[in-house]
Design an enzyme around this catalytic site. Sequence first.
Site, PDB file in Angstrom:
ATOM      1  N   ASN A 163       0.795  -1.227   0.000  1.00  0.00           N
ATOM      2  CA  ASN A 163       0.000   0.000   0.000  1.00  0.00           C
ATOM      3  C   ASN A 163       0.832   1.283   0.000  1.00  0.00           C
ATOM      4  OD1 ASN A 163       0.774  -0.675   2.609  1.00  0.00           O
ATOM      5  ND2 ASN A 163      -1.125   0.047   3.557  1.00  0.00           N
ATOM      6  N   PRO A 187       9.816  -7.050  -1.004  1.00  0.00           N
ATOM      7  CA  PRO A 187       8.618  -6.233  -1.194  1.00  0.00           C
ATOM      8  C   PRO A 187       7.427  -7.093  -1.580  1.00  0.00           C
ATOM      9  CG  PRO A 187      10.008  -6.094  -3.132  1.00  0.00           C
ATOM     10  CD  PRO A 187      10.757  -6.940  -2.125  1.00  0.00           C
ATOM     11  N   ALA A 188       6.240  -6.520  -1.502  1.00  0.00           N
ATOM     12  CA  ALA A 188       5.029  -7.228  -1.899  1.00  0.00           C
ATOM     13  C   ALA A 188       5.058  -7.515  -3.389  1.00  0.00           C
ATOM     14  CB  ALA A 188       3.800  -6.384  -1.554  1.00  0.00           C
ATOM     15  N   GLY A 240       2.192  -6.010   7.721  1.00  0.00           N
ATOM     16  CA  GLY A 240       1.184  -6.774   6.998  1.00  0.00           C
ATOM     17  C   GLY A 240       0.092  -7.236   7.938  1.00  0.00           C
ATOM     18  N   GLU A 262       4.318  -4.618  12.517  1.00  0.00           N
ATOM     19  CA  GLU A 262       3.288  -3.591  12.337  1.00  0.00           C
ATOM     20  C   GLU A 262       2.159  -4.281  11.609  1.00  0.00           C
ATOM     21  OE1 GLU A 262       0.861  -1.289  10.663  1.00  0.00           O
ATOM     22  OE2 GLU A 262       2.531  -0.559   9.438  1.00  0.00           O
ATOM     23  N   LEU A 263       1.103  -4.620  12.352  1.00  0.00           N
ATOM     24  CA  LEU A 263       0.093  -5.548  11.857  1.00  0.00           C
ATOM     25  C   LEU A 263      -1.244  -4.847  11.598  1.00  0.00           C
ATOM     26  CD1 LEU A 263       1.057  -8.498  14.245  1.00  0.00           C
ATOM     27  CD2 LEU A 263       1.951  -7.957  11.960  1.00  0.00           C
ATOM     28  N   ARG A 290      -7.645   8.431   2.485  1.00  0.00           N
ATOM     29  CA  ARG A 290      -6.227   8.463   2.126  1.00  0.00           C
ATOM     30  C   ARG A 290      -5.821   7.078   1.631  1.00  0.00           C
ATOM     31  NH1 ARG A 290      -1.097   8.442   6.146  1.00  0.00           N
ATOM     32  NH2 ARG A 290       0.526   9.042   4.661  1.00  0.00           N
ATOM     33  N   CYS A 296      -3.454   0.754   7.000  1.00  0.00           N
ATOM     34  CA  CYS A 296      -3.679   0.095   8.289  1.00  0.00           C
ATOM     35  C   CYS A 296      -4.165   1.070   9.347  1.00  0.00           C
ATOM     36  CB  CYS A 296      -2.405  -0.603   8.756  1.00  0.00           C
ATOM     37  SG  CYS A 296      -0.969   0.477   8.783  1.00  0.00           S
ATOM     38  N   GLU A 470       8.244   2.199  14.679  1.00  0.00           N
ATOM     39  CA  GLU A 470       9.047   2.621  13.531  1.00  0.00           C
ATOM     40  C   GLU A 470       9.026   4.139  13.463  1.00  0.00           C
ATOM     41  OE1 GLU A 470       9.079  -0.870  10.317  1.00  0.00           O
ATOM     42  OE2 GLU A 470       7.153   0.170  10.370  1.00  0.00           O
TER      43      GLU A 470
END
Length: 489
Positions: A163, A187-188, A240, A262-263, A290, A296, A470
Site C-alpha cells: 500500500n 517487497p510485496a 502486513g 506492524e500488523l 487516504r 492500516c 518505527e
Amino acid sequence: MVDVDRARLLQAVPTELFIGGKWVSSRSGETFAVVDPASEELLLRVADAGPTDGIAALDAAVDAAADWAATPPQARADVLRAAYDALIERREEIAALITLEMGKPLAEARGEVGYGAGFFRWFSESATRLHLDGGYGVEPGGQYRIVTTKRPVGPTLLVTPWNFPLAMGTRKIGAALAAGCTVVIKPAEQTPLTTLLLAEVLREAGLPDGVVNVVTTTDAAGLVRPVMADPRLRKISFTGSTRVGKLLLGQAADHVLRSSMELGGNAPLLVFDDADVDTAVEGAVVAKLRNGGESCVAANRIHVQSGVVEEFTRKLTERMASFRPGPGLDPASTLGPLIDDRQRTKVAGLVDDAVAKGAELLLGGEVPTGKGYFYPPTVLRGVPHDAELRTEEIFGPVAAIYPFDTEDEAIAAANDTPFGLASYLFSQNLSRAMRVAEALDSGMTGINRGVISNPAAPFGGIKESGLGREGSSHGIEEYLETKYIGLGL
C-alpha cells in the site's frame, strides 16, 4: 492524463534481483507480471525468487555486515542523505511509478515520496548520534565502572506491504542502515518496482555492495521460511496482516529473533457533540480515503455522538460523493483503484453482507463495470452487530457510521476490538480530548486531525496490531542492542 513517458519510466526500473550489489536473475529463471490496477495492463515482468535466492541474499548481507557495522556513523549518514536528495530530485518519476503499480492518485504518490524520503533524512541525522547517549558510571559498591553502548543487531529481513511501496521500505531500511545493520528486503509481489528502483538509488548514493539486497517473489512463505530458519539472521521486521505476523513470530521463536511487527488495524474515529463538525468531516475524509482506504491506520469505525450524528452523516456523505474514481495519472481523479480483484471482492463482500443484514446504504456500494479494480466511495449507517464490517479491517473507501450517546459508551465501542494501532477523536473540549485519548487502547491517537504519520513520530500499535515502533528515535532502537561493559580500574 498527466504527460508521463510510460515506456521511458519503466525502462529505468531494474527487473532482476539485487544481491551483493549486482542485478542478477533468479536461480530458476522464472519471472512474474506486475500489473497496473487501473487498467489491468502489464507493466513489467520481474524476477521470481525462490528459497536459494533468499539464502544468497542473506549470504551477501552476512558478508557485508562486519564492514558496514564498522563504517563510521557519519559515512552511513552521508549515504542516507544522498539517497534522500536523489529521491526528492526524482520525485515526479518515482511518484508516477508508485501510481502505475499501486494505483493511488499522483498527488498522493508525490506525498508518499516526500514522506518516504523523509525517513532517510531523519535516520541520516540519527546515525551520527547513536553513541552519544551511552552510559558511564560507578557501580553501587564502588568497585568498578559500568559502561553501556549500542551496537547493531546484525543482518535483518524486512518484509513490506503493497500500500505504501516507497515509504514502508524507507521506514525500515533507513533505521537499519543508520544503526549499522545489513538488509534483505522482500517487497510485496503487487508492487515490487518501487523497491527495485529504490535499490538502484541507494547504489548510486554510494551504498556498499551487500548492505541492501532485494528479492522479489510470488512465494513469500517459501522464500522467507528458510531465511528465518538460518541462525545468521538476527532480526525480522514485518508490515502486513496479523495472521501472517503471528506465523512469523512463531518462526522467529526458533532463533529468538529480534522482531518488529506492524500488523492489522481497525481504527475507531470518535466525533463528540462539542466537535467542530466541518473539521471532523474533513478529518474523517482524510483518515478514511487516504490511499483509497487501503491503509492500516484508516478509520474503519466512525462513532458519532447523537447530537451531531445527522449533520455529520449528511456532510460526510456529500464530501465523499465529491470524490471521482479514475486512473491515478488522470488529474481529475481523486480516488484510485483498489490493488487487485481479490481486494475489491473482499470490500464488496463486506458491504453486501452489511446491507443484507439491515445496514442502510447512503452512497456507493456497487462494483462498476469496465477495466480496473475500482470501487466507489461508500457510506453506510445502521450496520448491525453481526455484520462482518464491524470487526474486519475494510481496506477500502467504505465509511460505516455508528451513533453513540455517552463518552463511556464511545470509549467502550472504540476499544471493543483485538486491534490497537490507531484511533482518532474530534472534540473542542481539551479535557475531554485528553481524557478520551488516554483511555483509547491504541498505539497512536490523532486529536482533531486525520493524519498522524510522521518520520519524527513513533509509529506502531498494541494488542494484536503489533510489536515495536518505527520512525522517531524509537525506530532506530529496534535495530540496536545495548552492550554493557564492566570496567575494572
